[in-house]
Design a protein around this motif. Sequence first.
Motif, PDB file in Angstrom:
ATOM      1  N   GLU A  73     -36.581 -26.081 -15.043  1.00 54.52           N
ATOM      2  CA  GLU A  73     -37.975 -26.336 -14.682  1.00 54.52           C
ATOM      3  C   GLU A  73     -38.264 -26.134 -13.191  1.00 54.52           C
ATOM      4  O   GLU A  73     -39.384 -26.280 -12.763  1.00 54.52           O
ATOM      5  N   THR A  74     -37.260 -25.806 -12.427  1.00 52.55           N
ATOM      6  CA  THR A  74     -37.447 -25.633 -10.992  1.00 52.55           C
ATOM      7  C   THR A  74     -38.188 -24.334 -10.675  1.00 52.55           C
ATOM      8  O   THR A  74     -38.212 -23.415 -11.483  1.00 52.55           O
ATOM      9  N   ASP A  75     -38.785 -24.281  -9.501  1.00 51.45           N
ATOM     10  CA  ASP A  75     -39.498 -23.078  -9.069  1.00 51.45           C
ATOM     11  C   ASP A  75     -38.605 -22.120  -8.291  1.00 51.45           C
ATOM     12  O   ASP A  75     -39.068 -21.127  -7.758  1.00 51.45           O
ATOM     13  N   LYS A  76     -37.323 -22.431  -8.226  1.00 54.80           N
ATOM     14  CA  LYS A  76     -36.378 -21.623  -7.467  1.00 54.80           C
ATOM     15  C   LYS A  76     -35.242 -21.127  -8.360  1.00 54.80           C
ATOM     16  O   LYS A  76     -34.877 -21.765  -9.332  1.00 54.80           O
ATOM     17  N   ILE A  77     -34.685 -19.989  -8.018  1.00 54.93           N
ATOM     18  CA  ILE A  77     -33.564 -19.390  -8.761  1.00 54.93           C
ATOM     19  C   ILE A  77     -32.422 -19.177  -7.774  1.00 54.93           C
ATOM     20  O   ILE A  77     -32.620 -18.573  -6.717  1.00 54.93           O
ATOM     21  N   ASN A  78     -31.236 -19.660  -8.128  1.00 53.99           N
ATOM     22  CA  ASN A  78     -30.086 -19.438  -7.255  1.00 53.99           C
ATOM     23  C   ASN A  78     -29.424 -18.104  -7.611  1.00 53.99           C
ATOM     24  O   ASN A  78     -29.840 -17.409  -8.537  1.00 53.99           O
ATOM     25  N   TYR A  79     -28.382 -17.763  -6.886  1.00 55.71           N
ATOM     26  CA  TYR A  79     -27.731 -16.468  -7.075  1.00 55.71           C
ATOM     27  C   TYR A  79     -27.152 -16.310  -8.483  1.00 55.71           C
ATOM     28  O   TYR A  79     -27.308 -15.272  -9.119  1.00 55.71           O
ATOM     29  N   TYR A  80     -26.498 -17.345  -8.984  1.00 57.22           N
ATOM     30  CA  TYR A  80     -25.915 -17.285 -10.323  1.00 57.22           C
ATOM     31  C   TYR A  80     -27.003 -17.031 -11.376  1.00 57.22           C
ATOM     32  O   TYR A  80     -26.857 -16.167 -12.235  1.00 57.22           O
ATOM     33  N   GLN A  81     -28.095 -17.764 -11.314  1.00 63.52           N
ATOM     34  CA  GLN A  81     -29.198 -17.581 -12.266  1.00 63.52           C
ATOM     35  C   GLN A  81     -29.786 -16.184 -12.150  1.00 63.52           C
ATOM     36  O   GLN A  81     -30.140 -15.567 -13.157  1.00 63.52           O
ATOM     37  N   PHE A  82     -29.898 -15.678 -10.944  1.00 66.34           N
ATOM     38  CA  PHE A  82     -30.416 -14.332 -10.713  1.00 66.34           C
ATOM     39  C   PHE A  82     -29.524 -13.302 -11.390  1.00 66.34           C
ATOM     40  O   PHE A  82     -30.001 -12.393 -12.069  1.00 66.34           O
ATOM     41  N   CYS A  83     -28.213 -13.468 -11.254  1.00 66.51           N
ATOM     42  CA  CYS A  83     -27.276 -12.535 -11.884  1.00 66.51           C
ATOM     43  C   CYS A  83     -27.329 -12.633 -13.403  1.00 66.51           C
ATOM     44  O   CYS A  83     -27.271 -11.616 -14.093  1.00 66.51           O
ATOM     45  N   VAL A  84     -27.463 -13.840 -13.934  1.00 63.58           N
ATOM     46  CA  VAL A  84     -27.587 -14.021 -15.381  1.00 63.58           C
ATOM     47  C   VAL A  84     -28.829 -13.300 -15.879  1.00 63.58           C
ATOM     48  O   VAL A  84     -28.801 -12.620 -16.902  1.00 63.58           O
ATOM     49  N   MET A  85     -29.927 -13.419 -15.151  1.00 65.65           N
ATOM     50  CA  MET A  85     -31.164 -12.756 -15.543  1.00 65.65           C
ATOM     51  C   MET A  85     -30.982 -11.244 -15.580  1.00 65.65           C
ATOM     52  O   MET A  85     -31.387 -10.584 -16.527  1.00 65.65           O
TER      53      MET A  85
END
Length: 75
Positions: free
Chosen positions: A46-58
């Motif tokens: 639910e956060t408005d931010k994406i970390n590096y791991y989440q970015f790579c998963v996307m």
Amino acid sequence: MDAFVALGGQSNKEGTISKGTLMEIIKTEFELTIDMEEYLKKIGGETDKINYYQFCVMLDAGTSGNPSRVSSYLS
């Protein structure tokens, strides 16, 4: 890594990028009509931010289960 940094992350994989910025780029620059808000909720909570791991998963999600260089890099 370059895309993450260009969106506001740090080159040492720290920091986060804005979901709003990412969704705007996807909609305007790439003219994609997918529901990115729903998709980003799945990978980033639910956060408005994406970390590096989440970015790579996307980025890796479109490989239909076949590992990509992103998966290899994270492991």
